[in-house]
Write a protein that holds these residues in place. Structure first.
Motif, PDB file in Angstrom:
ATOM      1  N   MET A   1       0.835  -1.229   0.000  1.00 14.86           N
ATOM      2  CA  MET A   1       0.000   0.000   0.000  1.00 14.86           C
ATOM      3  C   MET A   1       0.860   1.266   0.000  1.00 14.86           C
ATOM      4  N   ILE A   2       0.369   2.329  -0.578  1.00 17.60           N
ATOM      5  CA  ILE A   2       1.152   3.538  -0.723  1.00 17.60           C
ATOM      6  C   ILE A   2       1.509   4.127   0.640  1.00 17.60           C
ATOM      7  N   TYR A   3       0.566   4.037   1.583  1.00 21.00           N
ATOM      8  CA  TYR A   3       0.803   4.762   2.824  1.00 21.00           C
ATOM      9  C   TYR A   3       2.005   4.246   3.592  1.00 21.00           C
ATOM     10  N   LEU A   4       2.412   3.001   3.324  1.00 22.36           N
ATOM     11  CA  LEU A   4       3.542   2.442   4.057  1.00 22.36           C
ATOM     12  C   LEU A   4       4.815   3.261   3.886  1.00 22.36           C
ATOM     13  N   SER A   5       5.012   3.834   2.693  1.00 24.63           N
ATOM     14  CA  SER A   5       6.265   4.554   2.464  1.00 24.63           C
ATOM     15  C   SER A   5       6.351   5.807   3.340  1.00 24.63           C
ATOM     16  N   ASN A   6       5.216   6.464   3.591  1.00 25.64           N
ATOM     17  CA  ASN A   6       5.241   7.655   4.466  1.00 25.64           C
ATOM     18  C   ASN A   6       5.651   7.258   5.877  1.00 25.64           C
ATOM     19  N   ILE A   7       5.012   6.207   6.367  1.00 21.63           N
ATOM     20  CA  ILE A   7       5.238   5.841   7.761  1.00 21.63           C
ATOM     21  C   ILE A   7       6.599   5.204   7.932  1.00 21.63           C
ATOM     22  N   GLN A   8       7.054   4.554   6.867  1.00 22.40           N
ATOM     23  CA  GLN A   8       8.373   3.924   6.945  1.00 22.40           C
ATOM     24  C   GLN A   8       9.420   4.955   7.348  1.00 22.40           C
ATOM     25  N   LYS A   9       9.331   6.155   6.759  1.00 22.19           N
ATOM     26  CA  LYS A   9      10.316   7.200   7.054  1.00 22.19           C
ATOM     27  C   LYS A   9      10.274   7.578   8.533  1.00 22.19           C
ATOM     28  N   ILE A  10       9.056   7.690   9.054  1.00 22.22           N
ATOM     29  CA  ILE A  10       8.902   8.087  10.453  1.00 22.22           C
ATOM     30  C   ILE A  10       9.480   7.014  11.382  1.00 22.22           C
ATOM     31  N   VAL A  11       9.183   5.759  11.058  1.00 24.29           N
ATOM     32  CA  VAL A  11       9.667   4.672  11.922  1.00 24.29           C
ATOM     33  C   VAL A  11      11.187   4.549  11.818  1.00 24.29           C
ATOM     34  N   GLN A  12      11.681   4.697  10.603  1.00 26.02           N
ATOM     35  CA  GLN A  12      13.131   4.645  10.374  1.00 26.02           C
ATOM     36  C   GLN A  12      13.825   5.691  11.261  1.00 26.02           C
ATOM     37  N   ASN A  13      13.242   6.877  11.282  1.00 22.61           N
ATOM     38  CA  ASN A  13      13.729   7.970  12.101  1.00 22.61           C
ATOM     39  C   ASN A  13      13.738   7.610  13.586  1.00 22.61           C
ATOM     40  N   GLY A  14      12.676   6.932  14.005  1.00 20.30           N
ATOM     41  CA  GLY A  14      12.562   6.496  15.395  1.00 20.30           C
ATOM     42  C   GLY A  14      13.722   5.570  15.763  1.00 20.30           C
ATOM     43  N   PHE A  15      14.027   4.636  14.876  1.00 18.83           N
ATOM     44  CA  PHE A  15      15.154   3.733  15.128  1.00 18.83           C
ATOM     45  C   PHE A  15      16.473   4.514  15.193  1.00 18.83           C
ATOM     46  N   GLU A  16      16.617   5.492  14.298  1.00 16.91           N
ATOM     47  CA  GLU A  16      17.830   6.333  14.301  1.00 16.91           C
ATOM     48  C   GLU A  16      18.005   6.969  15.681  1.00 16.91           C
ATOM     49  N   LYS A  17      16.905   7.611  16.129  1.00 11.57           N
ATOM     50  CA  LYS A  17      16.973   8.345  17.395  1.00 11.57           C
ATOM     51  C   LYS A  17      17.260   7.411  18.559  1.00 11.57           C
ATOM     52  N   ALA A  18      16.824   6.152  18.416  1.00  9.02           N
ATOM     53  CA  ALA A  18      17.076   5.188  19.496  1.00  9.02           C
ATOM     54  C   ALA A  18      18.492   4.629  19.407  1.00  9.02           C
ATOM     55  N   GLY A  19      19.253   5.121  18.409  1.00  8.60           N
ATOM     56  CA  GLY A  19      20.660   4.750  18.333  1.00  8.60           C
ATOM     57  C   GLY A  19      20.995   3.694  17.296  1.00  8.60           C
ATOM     58  N   PHE A  20      20.016   3.345  16.440  1.00  5.97           N
ATOM     59  CA  PHE A  20      20.316   2.348  15.403  1.00  5.97           C
ATOM     60  C   PHE A  20      20.471   3.058  14.070  1.00  5.97           C
ATOM     61  N   HIS A  21      21.743   3.314  13.706  1.00  7.23           N
ATOM     62  CA  HIS A  21      21.976   4.121  12.520  1.00  7.23           C
ATOM     63  C   HIS A  21      22.142   3.250  11.284  1.00  7.23           C
ATOM     64  N   ASN A  22      21.817   3.846  10.152  1.00  2.00           N
ATOM     65  CA  ASN A  22      21.998   3.183   8.856  1.00  2.00           C
ATOM     66  C   ASN A  22      21.350   1.802   8.761  1.00  2.00           C
ATOM     67  N   GLU A  23      20.233   1.647   9.408  1.00  4.49           N
ATOM     68  CA  GLU A  23      19.521   0.376   9.292  1.00  4.49           C
ATOM     69  C   GLU A  23      18.333   0.581   8.358  1.00  4.49           C
ATOM     70  N   VAL A  24      18.085  -0.397   7.482  1.00  8.28           N
ATOM     71  CA  VAL A  24      16.886  -0.288   6.653  1.00  8.28           C
ATOM     72  C   VAL A  24      15.736  -0.954   7.397  1.00  8.28           C
ATOM     73  N   ILE A  25      14.796  -0.143   7.800  1.00 10.88           N
ATOM     74  CA  ILE A  25      13.682  -0.644   8.588  1.00 10.88           C
ATOM     75  C   ILE A  25      12.519  -0.995   7.660  1.00 10.88           C
ATOM     76  N   GLN A  26      11.970  -2.173   7.851  1.00  9.37           N
ATOM     77  CA  GLN A  26      10.878  -2.595   6.972  1.00  9.37           C
ATOM     78  C   GLN A  26       9.552  -2.696   7.701  1.00  9.37           C
ATOM     79  N   LEU A  27       8.521  -2.208   7.030  1.00 10.98           N
ATOM     80  CA  LEU A  27       7.176  -2.291   7.599  1.00 10.98           C
ATOM     81  C   LEU A  27       6.330  -3.180   6.715  1.00 10.98           C
TER      82      LEU A  27
END
Ligand code: ARG
Length: 474
Positions: A1-27
């Motif tokens: 679904m299209i909406y996944l790409s929007n939220i993916q960015k937000i979740v990816q950011n969340g992982f970054e802030k929690a200290g997990f850098h350069n990880e590709v997060i999948q939803l």
């Protein structure tokens, strides 16, 4: 679904802030929609990699994302799955993006591609049945959406008119002695311009012949032999074929017209017959074909295959060409003559092996470049309430025409004043919406009663709503 790409960015950011850098997060869309909309399993993956506790990782990401306005709820479940429920605010934004945008949120291409959409796939001598509905309805939608995006679309019906079914039909016509002239090899005159059989004759002849061939080996051999002779150009069989072809296609066009499904090309397997012969000569000369029990085949196995991958049959041992061969030549035609840059096939999911083999073989034979984009949009089966493929009470397949009639009648009964055209529009909307409402790949139950309800998720309800809004506005 299209909406996944929007939220993916937000979740990816969340992982970054929690200290997990350069990880590709999948939803992924949640497989338990009653619990959440979207899920993420990366906390488990990272925990394994880093030797940490997955629930701890989940909790730390959760505490960062919890306050994002796009989420109604974030939870860590089981061993460390992150589950997200999207907020009303998110949905409102999402849908206003669609409704306020004159392109409904669809992209507009600046570099139009020529895309062939192969759908419909009716067969000569066989009336369209309920199973063909999905290809027509989904395929027409795919084509219209791409067209709206600005692509150069070419819809092709790919009429199944060159296989054993024609040999079966002609063998049965010969046996019934309805039109002996077409089987008289010494006849050199002209053939009648009137078809010796009608569409309703064919609708009865084909199933009877196909039933016969299952029981009677001799009859089957005659049918196979006539298929080869037809393909080799025997005059009488060819003339008879032309009649059957024309009356079948005419009947099929009528059904599609009722459904408001239209094609740019009404081509069939037979149209590429000469091309098949030429290609086979060429491949033979280049040593690209292997012999196997008298037939010519191409192996398409790859080392990484986990399931069986049979070779592609290019020329049968009796000299006739089958489904794969005509599909190969059709791709050659679409690539060379139509300059197709992408091909999309909207065909029953049960044919997925056929298409996997086909897409491999045309690349292997060098007909299209290695990276040529092929897509098989496989759709699920339309079942009856008992979960089995839909059959009529008499045990036969339900004809599409009859199905449209049933829905038209059901719609007609609910109209205050009888109106043929309105009844048709409501009936067709019920049918199309009832189909498109289901994800293409899932099987679904054909429930004509619920399709025609005027409330709930139905075509008639949407029409009713649209009319209501119009009348309020005026
Ligand atoms: N006629 C085929 C059938 O009824 C479907 C054709 C699909 N298209 C294709 N290019 N093979 O199964």
């Amino acid at each position: 679904m299209i909406y996944l790409s929007n939220i993916q960015k937000i979740v990816q950011n969340g992982f970054e802030k929690a200290g997990f850098h350069n990880e590709v997060i999948q939803l992924t869309e949640s497989n338990r929609p009653e619990l959440s909309d979207v899920q993420c399993n990366d906390a488990l993956r990272l925990a394994k990699q880093l030797g940490k506790n997955p629930r701890d990782i989940g909790e730390s990401v959760k505490s960062i994302l919890e306050n994002e306005s796009v989420f109604e709820k974030v939870s860590v479940d089981g061993p460390g799955f992150l589950n997200f429920t999207l907020s009303d605010k998110f949905w409102i934004q999402k849908f206003s993006h669609v409704t306020e945008n004159e392109r409904f949120g669809l992209y507009q291409t600046s570099a139009p591609q020529t895309v062939v959409v192969d759908y419909g796939g009716p067969n000569l001598a066989k009336p369209l049945h309920a199973g063909h509905l999905r290809s027509a309805v989904i395929g027409e939608s795919v084509k219209r959406i791409l067209k709206f995006a600005g692509e150069k679309t070419i819809g092709d019906v790919h009429f199944g008119d060159w296989g054993l079914q024609m040999g079966l039909v002609s063998a049965e016509i010969e046996r019934r002695d309805i039109a002996p002239i077409y089987f008289d090899k010494n006849y050199e005159g002209k053939y009648p311009s009137e078809s010796p059989v009608s569409m309703s004759d064919l609708a009865e002849i084909y199933p009877s012949a196909s039933g016969c061939a299952k029981e009677d080996d001799n009859f089957k051999k005659v049918a196979q032999d006539q298929t080869v002779r037809l393909q080799n150009g025997e005059r009488g069989l060819r003339a008879l074929w032309q009649h059957c072809h024309d009356i079948s296609l005419e009947a099929i066009k009528e059904s599609y017209r009722l459904l408001e499904v239209d094609f740019d090309l009404w081509m069939g397997e037979a149209d590429v017959h000469d091309r098949v012969r030429d290609l086979i000569q060429e491949f033979k000369a280049d040593g690209k074909l292997e012999e196997s029990e008298g037939a010519l085949v191409v192996s398409v196995k790859e080392e990484s295959d986990k399931k069986e991958m049979p070779p592609v049959l290019v020329l049968k041992s009796n000299g006739s060409v089958g489904y794969h061969a005509t599909d190969i030549a059709t791709i050659d035609y679409r690539f060379k003559e139509l300059h197709a840059e992408k091909m999309i096939y909207v065909v029953d999911q049960r044919q997925s092996l056929h298409f996997e083999q086909l897409f491999r073989v045309v690349k292997k034979l060098g007909i299209v470049p290695q990276k040529f984009p092929f897509i098989h949009v496989g759709y699920g089966t339309m079942n009856a309430k008992d979960g089995k493929p839909f059959k009529t009470r008499a045990g036969g397949v339900l004809r599409l025409e009859d199905m449209i009639q049933i829905l038209k009648d059901a719609a007609g009964e609910r109209l205050r004043e009888p109106n043929e055209n309105l009844a048709r529009q409501v009936g067709v909307a019920a049918l199309k919406f009832g189909d498109l409402m289901n994800p293409p790949r899932s099987d679904y139950v054909l429930d004509l009663d619920s399709f025609t309800q005027f409330e709930g998720k139905t075509g008639p309800y949407i029409q009713y709503t649209a009319v209501r809004i119009q009348s309020i506005l005026s």
